[in-house]
Write a protein that holds these residues in place. Structure first.
Motif, short mmCIF file in Angstrom:
data_model
loop_
_atom_site.label_atom_id
_atom_site.label_comp_id
_atom_site.label_asym_id
_atom_site.label_seq_id
_atom_site.Cartn_x
_atom_site.Cartn_y
_atom_site.Cartn_z
N ASN A 107 -62.42 -23.51 40.81
CA ASN A 107 -63.46 -24.44 41.25
C ASN A 107 -63.22 -24.87 42.70
OD1 ASN A 107 -64.81 -24.44 38.77
ND2 ASN A 107 -63.46 -26.03 37.95
N GLN A 117 -64.07 -21.95 44.92
CA GLN A 117 -65.52 -21.81 45.06
C GLN A 117 -66.07 -22.83 46.04
OE1 GLN A 117 -67.64 -22.23 41.39
NE2 GLN A 117 -69.64 -21.81 42.30
N ALA A 118 -65.58 -24.07 45.96
CA ALA A 118 -66.08 -25.11 46.86
C ALA A 118 -65.61 -24.90 48.29
CB ALA A 118 -65.62 -26.48 46.36
N THR A 119 -64.36 -24.44 48.45
CA THR A 119 -63.81 -24.26 49.79
C THR A 119 -64.46 -23.10 50.52
OG1 THR A 119 -61.69 -25.16 49.07
CG2 THR A 119 -61.69 -23.89 51.11
N GLU A 120 -64.60 -21.97 49.82
CA GLU A 120 -65.14 -20.77 50.45
C GLU A 120 -66.65 -20.63 50.25
OE1 GLU A 120 -62.95 -17.31 49.40
OE2 GLU A 120 -60.99 -18.31 49.51
N LYS A 121 -67.25 -21.60 49.55
CA LYS A 121 -68.69 -21.61 49.32
C LYS A 121 -69.16 -20.30 48.68
CE LYS A 121 -69.53 -24.79 53.16
NZ LYS A 121 -70.24 -25.04 54.44
N LEU A 122 -68.53 -19.98 47.59
CA LEU A 122 -68.86 -18.75 46.88
C LEU A 122 -69.85 -19.02 45.76
CD1 LEU A 122 -65.24 -17.27 46.53
CD2 LEU A 122 -66.95 -16.70 48.26
N LYS A 123 -70.61 -18.00 45.42
CA LYS A 123 -71.49 -18.08 44.28
C LYS A 123 -70.69 -17.87 43.00
CE LYS A 123 -75.48 -16.32 46.88
NZ LYS A 123 -76.50 -15.24 46.97
N GLU A 180 -69.61 -14.37 42.48
CA GLU A 180 -68.57 -13.95 43.42
C GLU A 180 -67.20 -14.46 42.98
OE1 GLU A 180 -71.02 -13.66 47.64
OE2 GLU A 180 -70.27 -15.62 46.96
#
Length: 209
Positions: free
Chosen positions: A127, A130-136, A139
Motif C-alpha cells: 500500500n 502504491q501511494a509512493t510510486e503512484k501505481l495502479k 501495476e
C-alpha cells in the motif's frame, strides 16, 4: 507440526508462516521456538499478538536469533502486539523463541499467542509502495507477482546448488571409501601371503615339511 523434547516447534516454509497457540506459564519454562528459513537480503517481518497484560502473574519473553549467531530482537514481559522487521544478512534459518515465566506459585496461567511471519515480497508494504510510486492496482499486483517469481527462482537456484554440493560430497565420500576398501584388501592379502611364507619357512627349518 511437531513438538520435540527440547521444546522446539519447527516449521520451514518459503514465504509466510502463521500460527495461533496457547503457551502455558511455568516457573521453569522451556523456550518454544518457531523456525523459518530466509535467503540473504530478504526482508522479514514478525508480528506477534498476545492476550493478557503486564503484571498479570506471568512474564512472556521473546528472542529472535538466526543460526549464524545474529540476535535481531529481545523483549521481556511482552504483552499486546509486537512487530519486528529485519533484513537477513545471510541465507540462514532463524528462530522466534518465546517463554512464559510464572510469577505466582500455585496458579495455572497461560498466554494465547498469534504469530505471523512474512518474508520477501509478502513482507513489503505494498500500500505504501502504491501511494509512493503512484501505481495502479494492477501495476502493484504485477510488481508483487514479479518479485514473488524472482524469489521462487532464487530458491530453486539455491536448492540446485545445494544438491550439486551434496552430490559432490557424496561422490567424494564414495571414492574415499572405495580407496580405503582396496587398501584394506591389499594389506590383508599381503599379510596373508607373508604369514604363509613365514610358516612354510618355519616348518622347513624344523624339517616338518
Amino acid at each position: 507440526m511437531q513438538f520435540k523434547n527440547f521444546g522446539i516447534l519447527a516449521f520451514v516454509v518459503a514465504l509466510c508462516l502463521g500460527l495461533h497457540f496457547d503457551l502455558p506459564a511455568s516457573q521453569t519454562p522451556e523456550q518454544v521456538c518457531i523456525r523459518d528459513f530466509v535467503s540473504e537480503g530478504q526482508l522479514v517481518v514478525v508480528n506477534i499478538a498476545t492476550d493478557g497484560s503486564v503484571g498479570d502473574g506471568q512474564v512472556l519473553n521473546l528472542v529472535i536469533r538466526d543460526s549464524v549467531g545474529n540476535e535481531h530482537r529481545r523483549k521481556k514481559d511482552l504483552a499486546g502486539e509486537v512487530r519486528v522487521a529485519f533484513t537477513a544478512p545471510s541465507s540462514a534459518a532463524f528462530d522466534v523463541c518465546l517463554e512464559n515465566q510464572l510469577q505466582i506459585k500455585g496458579r495455572s496461567l497461560s498466554r494465547s499467542v498469534e504469530l505471523d511471519i512474512e518474508s520477501g515480497s509478502q513482507a513489503r508494504d505494498w500500500n505504501m509502495i502504491q501511494a509512493t510510486e503512484k501505481l495502479k492496482p494492477i501495476e502493484v499486483e504485477l510488481r508483487r507477482i514479479e518479485e514473488l517469481t524472482d524469489e521462487i527462482v532464487d530458491e530453486l537456484n539455491y536448492l540446485k546448488a545445494r544438491e550439486e554440493r551434496l552430490r559432490d560430497t557424496n561422490e567424494s565420500t564414495n571414492r574415499r571409501v572405495r580407496n580405503f576398501s582396496i587398501l584394506v584388501i591389499v594389506v590383508l592379502v599381503s599379510l596373508g601371503a607373508w604369514q604363509i611364507n613365514y610358516l612354510r619357512n618355519y616348518f622347513k627349518a624344523k624339517h616338518i615339511i
